[in-house]
Every structure is written in structure tokens, then in C-alpha cells.
Design an enzyme around this catalytic site. Sequence first.
Site, PDB file in Angstrom:
ATOM      1  N   HIS A 186      38.122  49.849  33.801  1.00 15.80           N
ATOM      2  CA  HIS A 186      38.952  51.029  34.088  1.00 15.80           C
ATOM      3  C   HIS A 186      39.978  51.270  32.987  1.00 15.80           C
ATOM      4  O   HIS A 186      41.023  51.892  33.220  1.00 15.80           O
ATOM      5  CB  HIS A 186      39.654  50.916  35.450  1.00 15.80           C
ATOM      6  N   SER A 202      38.563  62.135   5.191  1.00 16.74           N
ATOM      7  CA  SER A 202      39.278  63.341   5.607  1.00 16.74           C
ATOM      8  C   SER A 202      39.574  64.173   4.370  1.00 16.74           C
ATOM      9  O   SER A 202      39.865  63.636   3.295  1.00 16.74           O
ATOM     10  CB  SER A 202      40.589  62.964   6.307  1.00 16.74           C
TER      11      SER A 202
END
Length: 463
Positions: A169, A294
Site C-alpha cells: 500500500h 532532458s
Amino acid sequence: MTTLPTQPLSPLDGRYRDAVSPLSEFLSEAGLNRARVEVEVEWLIHLTDSKLFGTDPLPLATKEKLRLAYLDFGQDEIDQLAESERVTRHDVKAVEYFVRDRLAQLGLEHLSELTHFACTSEDVNSTAYALTIKRAVEDAWLPAFRGVIEKLRGISLELADAPMLSRTHGQPATPTTMGKELGVFVWRLQRVLTRIESTEYLAKFSGATGTWSAHLAAEPKVAWPNITREFVEGSLGLTFNPLTTQIESHDWQVELYDHVRHAGGILHNLAQDIWTYISLGYFTQIPVAGATGSSTMPHKINPIKFENAEANLEIAGGLFATLGQTLVTSRLQRDLTDSTTQRNIGVAFGHSLLALTNLSGGLDQIALARDVLLDDLDGNWEVLAEAIQTVIRAEVVAGRSDISDPYALLKELTRGHRIGADELAEFVNGLDIGDAAKERLVALTPASYMGLAESVVRSKLGK
């Protein structure tokens, strides 16, 4: 604005052509036509080998020359079929005329009427598609799929002993090892691989409505189901489907695409998990010389291979689902919805193969940051609460403790709290449990609390 020179519309035929080119050998229009020619030629040879209608088996040298029609199939043959189809407006009829022309060139005009004998188009198409899909899967897709599994197996075994904090979770949980977590994917993928490897590639060859009516009209005394079964299974190496409408029912294709889509779903899960591990710093990415991450941030190395794999698996999965939904149905004895649909089989496998290429390359460019994993474990000593409360329970049952609610005791200590090694040791030493149990718990660390993770990986995935 000037008009661009003719460009491929699909990225599979443009930007990604090199990665998927092995599939075009089989699943392109040219690959399909070559297989159709193969079926027509081999059916004629099979009829003469069976000495039907007063024929004799062709000499081996003649068979070899005739087989060159598909063995030496190239651009000239592609162009010839395209020109013929512009006239016939029927792709399979163009193939028939192509084979007839080859017979004439070899002086075999007397056998011309055995070309496409008693066949409906789907007899040729079902066998041709089965051949091309079988070869594409076995020669191109499966090797890439097995390659990813084996690469992942090697990484899993290498990292079987690398302790790691689990995140169930998204929250800190009982430690595991990186190798064990990657090994889960290997185990899952192997099961699907077994199913794909056992695929039956079915074809029909029983005439216009699957009844051998024309065959019997031409020669009622011949056991045509046996003749056609021998052809499909013996000459072509496929599985014969004896009970069909005009078309082979495509159920084997639906089964195959469901299995490949299932594999893609597992691989999608893998790509997302590795992406997440990279974002957590568990894996570092190995820089590629000259590569740019990038356009504006020079420091970045983006996990683009895993992201591209996700996208391609999603496209492939959607196409395979559509193929399965469409191909499973045909109105009454025949409709043509499968014609356009099947021409997209190569597109689906193309995106799947591209995803496998992405994943294989991505796995080559990551390295485990063991120090980051250990630091993460060292910051989460509360994950040992499970071990402590379980040991207490065992001590209570053994009569060495009177603690009434071990779970609640540890919940009060750790839920919503961060605790360290010293606090946990002090807590354990104050517990009403046996000395041996205390010693085991005090010696335990998050990094050593990984159970049988390593041994499970080595026993199940080692060779």
C-alpha cells in the site's frame, strides 16, 4: 507548404522499423502473400503426390523449381501480385494466377487446374495466417520474450540476497529482497510462456462451407478429410480443424492473443515497479554516452525505456483485446470482419516486440544502489513489530509468557511512531518472554528480517 515525400504513417514502419523488422518477414502483406503462394504450391504437390485424377508425383527437381515461387519470393513477385490484384480485385485470386503463371513457365500447364483446387479463399488464408503467425511468434517474438525473462532471472539471482524494505500500500512493510521481488515476475512470466509455447496453430481446408462438397463432386471415392488433414498437418506442420464453417473459427488466435496480452500485463507491472524503484533511488541508471535526458535539465537520466515499454504494452494489449473480441465471431457461415482485423496482427505484435526491446535495454542500464536500500531499512525499525508480536504469541502458547494481547502491545508502540534500534532493544528486553526469544529478537535487524526470500529465489529460479 510543400508536400512531404511519401512517409510511413505507422511509427512501426518508420521510427521503430529496425526494432520490429523481424516481424515484417512474416506478418506484412508481402509475408502473407508469400505464405499463400506456399500453400497453393504445396497443395498442388500434395495432390500429385496422392496421384489424384491420374497424376503422378512430380520429380524432386521439378518440385524444387516450383517451390522457388515462394522460397525466392522478393520485390518482383510482390509487384507482380500487386499488379494482378489491381485487375482481379481479389487478393487470393491474384495468388492463384501467380502460381498458374509459374506452372506455365515450368512447362506444367497440364497441372494448372490443380491450382487452388476445390479451395475457398479461407482454406488458403487460414493456413497462410497460421503459418505466418506461428513463424513470427516462434522465430521473432518468443526469442525476445524469453530473452527478457532470462535477463530478469539473472538479475533476480544476482540480487537474491539484497535486503529491501517492502512497501505494501505504499507504506513500509516486512522486508524482502530485490531479487525475490523481481523473481516473482520471472515466475509469473514463465507460466504464461508455457501456455504460449503450447499454442496450437489451426487451419481448415474443407471447402466453401466446410463440407468438402466440391471435393466429393470431383472424386467421390477419395477420403478427402484424410487427404486434407495429411496436407495441413504433414506438409504444413499445422493442426487440422475438421469442423468449421467457411472459415477456421479463429479460437486458437483468440487464445494466443489472450496469453500474449496477459504476458504484456505482467510486463507492464514490471515496468511500473522498476520505474518506482528508480524514483526511490533503489536503482541508479547507467549513463549512455552522448544521450540527453532532458532538453533543459542536464543532470537528468529519465527512465524512458520503461516508460516506452508501458505505452507500447498498452497499445499492444488494446489491439490484442480487439483482435480477440472481433475474431471470435463470424455471422452465419462467413462474414469479412476478420479480413481487416487480421491485417493488424502484425501491428499488435509489433508494439509488443517493441516493448520487449525497451525492457531488455532498460534492464541493461540499471544498477542496484545497495547502500540506499540499507539506509531505508535502517530508518524503519518499526517493521520488526510483526516479528516481535509473533514471537510473543508463540511464547504465550509455550507457557513462557502471560502477555494478554501481543498485537495491541506492539500497535501501541509502533503505530504512527518512528522508533530506532535502541528503543526496540530496550522494549524487547523488558518483555515477559523467554531468554532465547529475547536474544533472537534483539539480534534481529530490518536488513536481516527477510525470511526465506533468498533461498526461495535460488531454489525456484536457479538452474
